[in-house]
Motif scaffolding. Structure first.
Motif, mmCIF file in Angstrom:
data_model
loop_
_atom_site.group_PDB
_atom_site.id
_atom_site.type_symbol
_atom_site.label_atom_id
_atom_site.label_comp_id
_atom_site.label_asym_id
_atom_site.label_seq_id
_atom_site.Cartn_x
_atom_site.Cartn_y
_atom_site.Cartn_z
ATOM 1 N N ILE A 116 48.830 34.342 51.006
ATOM 2 C CA ILE A 116 48.231 33.119 50.488
ATOM 3 C C ILE A 116 48.669 31.890 51.266
ATOM 4 C CG2 ILE A 116 47.821 33.928 48.147
ATOM 5 C CD1 ILE A 116 50.388 32.690 47.275
ATOM 6 N N TRP A 117 49.878 31.938 51.822
ATOM 7 C CA TRP A 117 50.325 30.776 52.587
ATOM 8 C C TRP A 117 49.682 30.756 53.954
ATOM 9 C CZ3 TRP A 117 52.964 27.399 49.753
ATOM 10 C CH2 TRP A 117 53.610 27.900 48.598
ATOM 11 N N LEU A 141 48.260 26.408 52.206
ATOM 12 C CA LEU A 141 48.692 26.206 50.829
ATOM 13 C C LEU A 141 49.835 25.202 50.718
ATOM 14 C CD1 LEU A 141 47.639 27.305 48.223
ATOM 15 C CD2 LEU A 141 49.435 29.006 48.219
ATOM 16 N N TYR A 200 48.484 21.788 50.588
ATOM 17 C CA TYR A 200 47.886 21.548 49.293
ATOM 18 C C TYR A 200 48.959 21.235 48.255
ATOM 19 C CZ TYR A 200 43.752 23.833 51.300
ATOM 20 O OH TYR A 200 42.688 24.189 52.084
ATOM 21 N N VAL A 243 45.871 21.870 45.363
ATOM 22 C CA VAL A 243 45.998 23.299 45.134
ATOM 23 C C VAL A 243 44.768 23.894 44.437
ATOM 24 C CG1 VAL A 243 47.300 25.043 43.893
ATOM 25 C CG2 VAL A 243 48.494 23.226 45.066
ATOM 26 N N GLY A 245 41.981 24.166 46.723
ATOM 27 C CA GLY A 245 42.320 25.164 47.725
ATOM 28 C C GLY A 245 42.107 26.575 47.197
ATOM 29 N N LEU A 246 42.438 26.791 45.910
ATOM 30 C CA LEU A 246 42.259 28.114 45.325
ATOM 31 C C LEU A 246 40.818 28.565 45.398
ATOM 32 C CD1 LEU A 246 44.349 28.359 42.044
ATOM 33 C CD2 LEU A 246 44.849 29.223 44.304
ATOM 34 N N ALA A 304 48.107 33.058 44.099
ATOM 35 C CA ALA A 304 48.280 31.619 44.298
ATOM 36 C C ALA A 304 48.376 30.885 42.963
ATOM 37 C CB ALA A 304 47.138 31.068 45.141
ATOM 38 N N SER A 363 51.388 28.498 41.729
ATOM 39 C CA SER A 363 51.195 27.097 41.378
ATOM 40 C C SER A 363 51.634 26.813 39.950
ATOM 41 C CB SER A 363 49.737 26.682 41.591
ATOM 42 O OG SER A 363 49.008 26.814 40.393
#
Lengths: 341, 289, 322
Positions: free
Chosen positions: B75-76, B81, B84, B238, B241-242, B259, B263
């Protein structure tokens, strides 16, 4: 972005509706002058370009045309010892084939329908006569009944299940337990890519969509993805040079090389498409690249959004079994008539 | 007399037994409810360790066959991320500070001071909460754009730091603090500002903690605002971004789950660290009728 | 002499009053400035928009149409026609606005009391048990998690043959349909998710409120012989009235404005069974691009909420402590 005053030179157009919206709002630059001055030949678009015209003014050029084909899992058919689907099947033959292969060896479902209306009922427009905007929807009845019959016989995953689980069609096909799936051509590129990433490992192929008895084999429907020039752009002339190259005979071959199907139709393009690595190497799949007739999925109309809302709402009612098909069609007719009033 | 004592003891024993049963029942219900509340989270954790096509497999597997821990690394890499997170943290912190300060300031006036038009103005505030944001989003957008705030993090701050909600919440809490305290302070010569700064805070710790939590969470989880106003990737938050993990032609639900869980961490930290303000029961603090 | 002094005082404010008002305004200023610019002005614009026609395009294309927008969303002509034919419920059964209103009101009427009861109960329970902090965190979690994850997860759990249906069948009730595929149950699915999500949120508010109830009141009540239930009714509830006022207003407004949950879980389906006011507004504004009409629908929502709020506000003044 456009409302924010963006000055990007060109914009991709994904929905027909966007062309109308942007033309109305004054964001799109009319292309008629450019076409006339540069002598750009529009015939390679085989009649798809009027879909990007509003009041006979061309606002965008077709870039990709994603018509629908039938994807099938070769490995499953091999395992079950059943012959592959062909480029010339009727819907009845398709249904029989799906029923036949369901449950054989690792095949759980003979086919898969995605939840969109276009995956279930849009096939009605393949005859080139019916459209989704004519206010008359009895032509959809055949396909709704087909889909619900196949659900009942266990040949396809029930709509409610797919909807509730938000199951994406790529997930459904790639689990390897589904034998066939009608889907847009754009899925080819995804499949090729996903294989490289190791997300599945079976063989697949494409054939033309099944057809009704009175409709020629190789008819399909599809959608366009286009490009338009931003009125606020500082480099409109350069932009035109670019998009006319991109969508015309040369650029389309480059697009084809990435596995995407350009809107431009020519045998050179077909050759390039078939030679992309990962593209199924059989004759059927290659023949599916040259549809005999492509109707537009849904055209442009002043009240397009409202009509689409109505159709989609009734679609969910029919597919969840909340009302029966005949009633649903009646509702569609009635409500669209109200909208068009 | 002996009989009365025996009966007395009996009653007490019965009462104790009843209490025990009552308590046990209470715990059973609470634990049951807690499990019910946690099921979706267990599902989220389990999904975050699968491959995308396994997430929606029909017969739910609670423990995945193969645990794909690399999802948490993916995810990074797949989307920026970290950027974000930084953006979201910036917005959340600034908005929370601004909102808490200005809201409690204004709420004091509504709750403890008398001035012309107080009630009408307050009704005005509440009514704006009633209008769905979708309705005034456009004029707001046009205004933001003309001021040059489009596609900046400050736009998000401007939108959220001055909401009516904070004022409403604090005003209710302040209403519970006895006016006599304020009167006494006034007689002692303390200015209104002094009262706000010295008398109110100790008595409204729970209230302020509540506002901080809600503002932080609200800003952290806001989706529509950043989606409309932040276009550059470097500015996104975030939640927006998701959504990149779900596109029309592909979806990475396993990554979304991973993710989302990550978060959740900053918010949980904020929530847990503010818990102590809810436990201190000051005799005449917080809300009163 | 006395008369004229009185008369002089009545005209205009005294110096003290003016000073107090200025001080009050200074408290309000920081918040009000930001609020006025970024929220109040757009809201006023939105109100004005409901009387105009604006279907995208530049601002110069906006024109005044008076009450036309309202006539269109209420489908006044068609409804009158059907009324004359004896079809009295046409508005609520076939007209988009009527359906959205019906659904939203139903949803609100069910969700608000349910949530309030659950959150008070939870707050009371978690005010004194052991391990309260752990429980509170658990119950607050749903509010904190991202909507996408929650809705997707619940959708999955409410499917045919899913865990929830299996529990129901185990209880002997013969029901095994996917909730979101059923016209009636889709609404209950949304109610379920909403209550599940909000009870932690309002629980926190009530917890803060409960901290403030003076212990002496409870002690006095015990001495008077009141049992736990009576104490709750006669001490706790009245003491937390301002909180209940706040929570019920926020809940009602929140329910009227519901959007996210519906958009992600059911998208208004099946058909229009879960079409709510704001999903309708969103559709008209961003899919059909008719801003004037969307504003008109918002006005209907605003007026409804205002009526409810004013009623509650009038009630509150009876109990306020100022």
């Amino acid at each position: 972005m456009l409302s924010g005053g963006d000055t990007s030179d060109i914009f991709m157009v994904k929905e027909n509706l966007d062309v109308m919206k942007w033309a109305q709002q004054g964001f799109a630059k009319p292309l008629t002058d450019y076409i006339a001055n540069s002598g750009f030949d529009m015939s390679g678009f085989v009649g798809m370009e009027p879909n990007y015209a509003v009041d006979d003014v061309q606002y965008a050029l077709p870039f990709r045309s994603d018509f629908w084909v039938l994807f099938y899992n070769k490995t499953l058919f091999d395992e079950a010892g059943i012959a592959y689907p062909t480029n010339d099947m009727t819907w009845e033959q398709y249904e029989a084939l799906a029923n036949e292969i369901t449950g054989k060896s690792s095949c759980k479902y003979g086919a898969h329908n995605h939840t969109w209306l276009s995956a279930v009922a849009n096939f009605a427009v393949c005859d080139g006569v019916n459209t989704l905007l004519d206010g008359e929807y009895s032509d959809l009845q055949y396909f709704y009944e087909l889909a619900l019959r196949m659900e009942a016989s266990g040949a396809i995953r029930p709509y409610t299940e797919v909807k509730a689980a938000n199951l994406h069609y790529s997930g459904a096909f790639q689990t390897g337990d589904t034998a066939m799936m009608p889907m847009g051509y754009w899925y080819v590129a995804t499949l090729i890519n996903n294989r490289k990433e190791g997300l599945y490992d079976f063989d697949w192929g494409t054939t033309a969509l099944p057809h009704k008895d009175d409709v020629p084999a190789g008819s399909s429907f599809g959608n366009l993805t286009g490009v338009m020039i931003n009125k606020a752009s500082q480099n409109k002339d350069l932009a035109w040079e670019y998009i006319s190259w991109l969508c015309g005979p040369e650029g389309s071959q480059v697009t084809a090389a990435t596995g995407n199907r350009p809107a431009w139709v020519s045998s050179e393009v077909a050759d390039v498409l078939a030679s992309v690595e990962g593209f199924p190497a059989d004759e059927n799949s290659k023949a599916a690249l040259i549809p005999t007739q492509v109707s537009i999925e849904i055209g442009t109309h002043e009240k397009l959004a409202e009509i689409q809302t109505v159709l989609n709402e009734e679609h969910t009612m029919i597919m969840t079994g909340e009302i029966d098909v005949a009633e649903g069609i009646e509702e569609m007719n009635e409500r669209v008539a109200e909208v068009l009033e | 007399m002996a009989q009365a004592t025996v009966t007395g003891k009996q009653i007490r024993k019965d009462n104790a037994a009843m209490q025990l049963v009552g308590n046990v029942l209470l715990y059973v219900v609470l634990i049951g409810l807690a499990i019910f509340t946690l099921i979706p989270f267990v599902w989220m954790i389990s999904s975050s360790l699968k491959l995308d096509q396994e997430v929606f497999q029909y017969s739910i597997r609670w423990i995945p066959e193969v645990c794909h821990w690399e999802n948490y690394q993916l995810i990074w890499e797949k989307v920026p991320l970290l950027t974000y997170f930084k953006n979201t943290a910036f917005i959340a912190i600034v908005v929370t500070i601004l909102q808490t300060l200005t809201s409690s300031f204004a709420a004091y006036a509504f709750a403890k001071l008398h001035f012309k038009g107080r009630d009408v103005l307050f009704l005005c505030y509440i009514s704006t909460i009633a209008v769905p944001w979708q309705a005034y989003m456009l004029p707001q957008f046009i205004m933001m754009r003309s001021v040059g705030l489009y596609d900046t993090l400050w736009a998000m701050v401007a939108l959220q730091a001055f909401s009516a909600f904070g004022v409403f919440l604090m005003r209710q809490f302040y209403q519970g603090i006895p006016t006599d305290l304020c009167e006494a302070a006034r007689i002692d010569g303390l200015s209104e500002y002094g009262i706000w700064a010295r008398i109110m805070p100790p008595l409204s710790k729970a209230a302020i903690a509540t506002l901080v939590i809600f503002t932080f969470v609200g800003t952290w989880n806001d989706y529509m605002g950043p989606m409309i106003y932040l276009t550059q990737d470097a500015n996104k938050t975030v939640q927006v971004g998701l959504r990149r993990f779900i596109q029309e032609y592909s979806s990475d639900y396993h990554l979304i789950m991973a993710a989302s869980l990550v978060s959740l961490l900053p918010v949980s930290i904020v929530f847990l660290s503010l818990q102590k303000y809810f436990i201190e029961g000051i005799a005449t603090s917080g809300l009163k009728g | 002499m006395a008369e004229s002094t009185v008369k002089r005082r009545k005209r205009g404010m005294s110096r003290l009053e003016r000073k107090n008002t200025l001080i009050a305004y200074s408290f309000l200023a920081p918040n009000f400035l930001g609020f006025a610019i970024f929220t109040l002005v757009p809201v006023v614009c939105a109100i004005l928009l409901s009387f105009m026609e604006w279907n995208g395009g530049s601002i110069s294309a906006i024109k005044w149409v008076g009450l036309d927008n309202f006539a269109e969303i209420f489908k006044v002509e068609k409804v009158a026609e059907k009324w004359a034919e004896g079809n009295y419920f046409y508005f609520f059964n076939r007209v988009d606005l009527g359906i959205a209103l019906k659904n939203t009101v139903f949803y609100t009427v069910v969700t608000v009391p349910l949530t309030l009861v659950c959150s008070i109960a939870l707050a009371l329970a978690l005010n004194k048990v052991k391990g309260a902090v752990a429980f509170r965190t658990v119950f607050f979690f749903p509010y904190v998690a991202s909507m996408v994850a929650i809705c997707v997860c619940w959708n999955f759990m409410l499917m045919k043959d899913g865990p929830i249906n299996q529990m129901i069948m185990a209880l002997g009730i013969n029901f095994n349909k996917s909730w979101t595929a059923d016209s009636t149950m889709a609404m209950w699915a949304i109610i379920l998710v909403s209550v599940w999500r909000s009870m932690g949120y309002y629980m926190v508010i009530y917890l803060a409120a409960l901290q403030g109830v003076p212990r002496e009141l409870y002690e006095a009540a015990t001495v008077d012989g009141a049992n736990k239930w009576q104490q709750f009714l006669n001490v706790t509830l009245p003491q937390i009235k301002p909180t209940t006022f706040f929570c019920s207003i926020m809940l009602i407004i929140g329910c009227f404005k519901i959007y996210d949950t519906v958009a992600i879980m059911t998208e208004g389906s099946p058909g229009r069974a879960t079409k709510m006011l704001v999903t309708y507004i969103y559709d008209v504004a961003f899919n059909q691009i008719k801003y004037g009409i969307a504003s008109a629908i918002s006005m209907v929502l605003l007026i409804l909420v205002l009526i409810v709020t004013v009623i509650q506000f009038a009630n509150e003044k009876k109990f306020a402590n100022v």
